[in-house]
Design a protein around this motif. Sequence first.
Motif, PDB file in Angstrom:
ATOM      1  N   ALA A  70       4.144 -10.786   6.230  1.00 47.36           N
ATOM      2  CA  ALA A  70       3.186 -10.537   7.306  1.00 47.36           C
ATOM      3  C   ALA A  70       1.872  -9.974   6.792  1.00 47.36           C
ATOM      4  N   GLY A  71       1.864  -9.384   5.587  1.00 48.87           N
ATOM      5  CA  GLY A  71       0.621  -8.817   5.062  1.00 48.87           C
ATOM      6  C   GLY A  71       0.867  -8.008   3.811  1.00 48.87           C
ATOM      7  N   ASP A  72      -0.174  -7.290   3.397  1.00 52.31           N
ATOM      8  CA  ASP A  72      -0.113  -6.478   2.179  1.00 52.31           C
ATOM      9  C   ASP A  72      -0.516  -5.053   2.509  1.00 52.31           C
ATOM     10  N   ASP A  73       0.202  -4.094   1.862  1.00 52.91           N
ATOM     11  CA  ASP A  73      -0.117  -2.680   2.055  1.00 52.91           C
ATOM     12  C   ASP A  73      -0.384  -2.014   0.715  1.00 52.91           C
ATOM     13  N   LEU A  74      -1.309  -1.055   0.733  1.00 52.17           N
ATOM     14  CA  LEU A  74      -1.577  -0.203  -0.423  1.00 52.17           C
ATOM     15  C   LEU A  74      -1.307   1.229  -0.013  1.00 52.17           C
ATOM     16  N   PHE A  75      -0.590   1.978  -0.867  1.00 56.31           N
ATOM     17  CA  PHE A  75      -0.315   3.381  -0.591  1.00 56.31           C
ATOM     18  C   PHE A  75      -1.038   4.252  -1.602  1.00 56.31           C
ATOM     19  N   SER A  76      -1.624   5.337  -1.128  1.00 55.25           N
ATOM     20  CA  SER A  76      -2.272   6.290  -2.016  1.00 55.25           C
ATOM     21  C   SER A  76      -2.010   7.695  -1.502  1.00 55.25           C
ATOM     22  N   ASP A  77      -2.357   8.693  -2.310  1.00 53.04           N
ATOM     23  CA  ASP A  77      -2.177  10.096  -1.928  1.00 53.04           C
ATOM     24  C   ASP A  77      -0.755  10.387  -1.479  1.00 53.04           C
ATOM     25  N   ILE A  78       0.215   9.885  -2.200  1.00 51.87           N
ATOM     26  CA  ILE A  78       1.624  10.108  -1.857  1.00 51.87           C
ATOM     27  C   ILE A  78       2.004  11.531  -2.258  1.00 51.87           C
ATOM     28  N   THR A  79       2.463  12.299  -1.245  1.00 52.71           N
ATOM     29  CA  THR A  79       2.770  13.707  -1.484  1.00 52.71           C
ATOM     30  C   THR A  79       4.138  14.054  -0.928  1.00 52.71           C
ATOM     31  N   ILE A  80       4.958  14.659  -1.779  1.00 54.68           N
ATOM     32  CA  ILE A  80       6.246  15.169  -1.297  1.00 54.68           C
ATOM     33  C   ILE A  80       5.986  16.532  -0.667  1.00 54.68           C
ATOM     34  N   VAL A  81       6.058  16.586   0.637  1.00 55.80           N
ATOM     35  CA  VAL A  81       5.761  17.813   1.367  1.00 55.80           C
ATOM     36  C   VAL A  81       6.895  18.816   1.229  1.00 55.80           C
ATOM     37  N   SER A  82       8.122  18.312   1.318  1.00 53.69           N
ATOM     38  CA  SER A  82       9.277  19.199   1.175  1.00 53.69           C
ATOM     39  C   SER A  82      10.467  18.387   0.697  1.00 53.69           C
ATOM     40  N   ALA A  83      11.360  19.070   0.017  1.00 54.90           N
ATOM     41  CA  ALA A  83      12.602  18.448  -0.446  1.00 54.90           C
ATOM     42  C   ALA A  83      13.693  19.502  -0.368  1.00 54.90           C
ATOM     43  N   THR A  84      14.655  19.279   0.510  1.00 55.08           N
ATOM     44  CA  THR A  84      15.733  20.242   0.726  1.00 55.08           C
ATOM     45  C   THR A  84      17.047  19.626   0.272  1.00 55.08           C
ATOM     46  N   ILE A  85      17.712  20.286  -0.687  1.00 54.90           N
ATOM     47  CA  ILE A  85      18.987  19.787  -1.214  1.00 54.90           C
ATOM     48  C   ILE A  85      20.108  20.666  -0.684  1.00 54.90           C
ATOM     49  N   THR A  86      21.116  20.025  -0.092  1.00 54.76           N
ATOM     50  CA  THR A  86      22.303  20.730   0.394  1.00 54.76           C
ATOM     51  C   THR A  86      23.524  20.026  -0.191  1.00 54.76           C
ATOM     52  N   GLY A  87      24.078  20.606  -1.251  1.00 50.88           N
ATOM     53  CA  GLY A  87      25.221  19.970  -1.894  1.00 50.88           C
ATOM     54  C   GLY A  87      24.831  18.628  -2.479  1.00 50.88           C
ATOM     55  N   ASN A  88      25.511  17.582  -2.043  1.00 48.51           N
ATOM     56  CA  ASN A  88      25.247  16.231  -2.537  1.00 48.51           C
ATOM     57  C   ASN A  88      24.317  15.443  -1.628  1.00 48.51           C
ATOM     58  N   THR A  89      23.635  16.120  -0.715  1.00 53.02           N
ATOM     59  CA  THR A  89      22.687  15.446   0.175  1.00 53.02           C
ATOM     60  C   THR A  89      21.318  16.104   0.050  1.00 53.02           C
TER      61      THR A  89
END
Length: 713
Positions: A70-89
């Motif tokens: 359907a089209g083309d996308d470009l991604f920029s400024d990719i930022t991981i805002v938060s990452a929460t780890i609980t055990g194996n998830t």
Amino acid sequence: MVSLIPALILCLSLQTAQAPAASEVDPAIQAVVRRFFETQQAEDVQGYLALWSATATRPQAAQLRFIFEAGDDLFSDITIVSATITGNTARVRVTATRQRTDLQAKRPDGKPRVFTTRMQQALALVREGDAWKIVREGPPADELAAALIETEDPELREAILASEPALVNARLVDAISRRADALAQVQKYKDAQAVYERSLEVAQAIGDRKLEGRALQNVANALYFQRDFSRALTLYQRRLDLERDIENGEGIASALLGVATIQYSQFEYGAALQSYREALGIQETLGDEVQVSTTLISTGNVLYLQGDYDGAIADYRRAEEIKRRYFDTAGAATALEGLGRVYSAQGDYAAALLAFTGVLHERRARSDAAGQALALQGIGEIHFRLGNTEQARAAFEESRTSYESIKDVGSAGRVWQGTAVNELAAGRFPDAEKAYASSIKLCTAADDGECIARAQVGLAFALAAQQKYGEAIAWYQQSILSFDALKMTDPSARAKIGLAEALAGSKEYIDALNQASLAGKMGVELQSDDLLWRALVSQARAERKLGRPADALATARAAVLAVERMAAEALDRPGQAVPRDTSAAYATLAVLQAEAGDARGAFTTAEAMRTHRLRSDLAANERDIARGMSEAERAEERAFAAELTTLFVRRDREKALPKPDAARIEKLESAVEDAIGRRNAWRAGLFTRLPELEIWRGLAPPATADDLTRLLD
């Protein structure tokens, strides 16, 4: 390419930007995030699918190819805002700038349009070996909602909420509620209840009392559909108190409707009507006509059950008018269906037929098979009451076909019984036999005990009418067992009378006498003269066949006394008479008197039977026998009749309810007694002025043997 969760078409081009706290994020998670965007930008179907867990519901390859094309996308400024780890998830929230080149949308110069947006994305991950795999992707609120729904430990849920303070808001409550709504729509009410309870927790956590009220309502609704009325009512009441406290009229009305629904479901009709009307008043004040029309249907239903037909008609008519004004044809048909029931109960069959026909047209227009079946069933019943046996037969057949098309075998089985009764009335006993047999088969498949029992006793009657006494006896016995298991005493007693008649037809008079005697005792216990006289007539016939004339005479006299009590009560009910077949009591007594050589007694009884049948024939139209009456007198008589008829209907309907209101019955009894006294006094004056009118209406006493002697002399 199109991002799969926001359901917007996305086509990517990757320019990696470091997250501010990238050093704190597991490198393996960073790699998954990077590959998540890289594979979409490269339109790498297999690479994208390889990121997903084998246990997850992954997108289809064909779906991905369609999106990529359907089209083309470009991604920029990719930022991981938060990452929460609980055990194996783990849960990861990412922001990115998306530049989409939409190949479908063109600018005036023919070039594709380009759209730039800042997006948020959330990924749910699970550790599989040394790698992290994707389980879900979507908007952050939806992902947080899913995490809360899946977490059983309340303390862990609190920790999850604390880890995402920016997402703990009304949108999160809505995201959780949408998950529950989807479960409720497929009737998974227990699962929906658990999810709605999560939305209630969040609403309470953010301190939004309106959202808390809505969540309470949703949990209560789920409990209602599980028929847990007690807990549902408690929650509706909690919401009602909350909404009154914050003076939220819309919420108060909604909670009142929930309370009313529970009261209605538990047969507390007086209380339900009060709650519905309080909600209705609020809706009127708010000007919410759509809700007003729906609540009017509910009040109409209660008024119909209470026998307040005029009130029910007014509410149904107003509901129909509003529904049509807002183009809600389905709602208008529901109101029209209510009108049809009321008209039928009033004996206005022409109006009832018109109403049900209107319902049928609307439901055909919407291809609503269940609605068509119900409307056709109503039409069939009206035609049966009008004596239109062929039209009734056709309507029942079409109704049954519609029920069978949606696999509602229980309703189809009940419609077969309508067909069977119609065939009995038309004298087509073999056809009635087949219809009842078909009903038993379908009702058994539906495990509908009452339907089975009624079909069994009907089949027995149809067989007895064809003098197939052996088969009839077996089915009567089976129906009695079925009714007794359901604790349905009156139908069981009537089946015993049928069994007694079949046994007599088979010349098993001792057994016939025993069954009739049992039925008579049940009639006394139930205080039902209609049941008693039938049992006594059957008993007298058996005693006669057994050569017990004295016993038979005494029993037949008792039957006539029961009929005379019924006839006396009928005199107080305008236009009403006892069933025509009650003359069988007089006929049985007259035959026994004649056989005993009591010519005078036989003549008196025969004359009483003649007068009794004459009154039965004239009662329905007695107000049309008005020679000598003034227009004012006729109007006054009509007013008395309308008042008494309304009071009797309301009283009798209230008594027949599963939970009758003793105070209301007492009030209605008093009103009935007062109205009868006023009508009788007025009628006595009328007959004093017009003595012939009493005779013309079949109210004169029967002739006796002494009258015959004087006449002959």
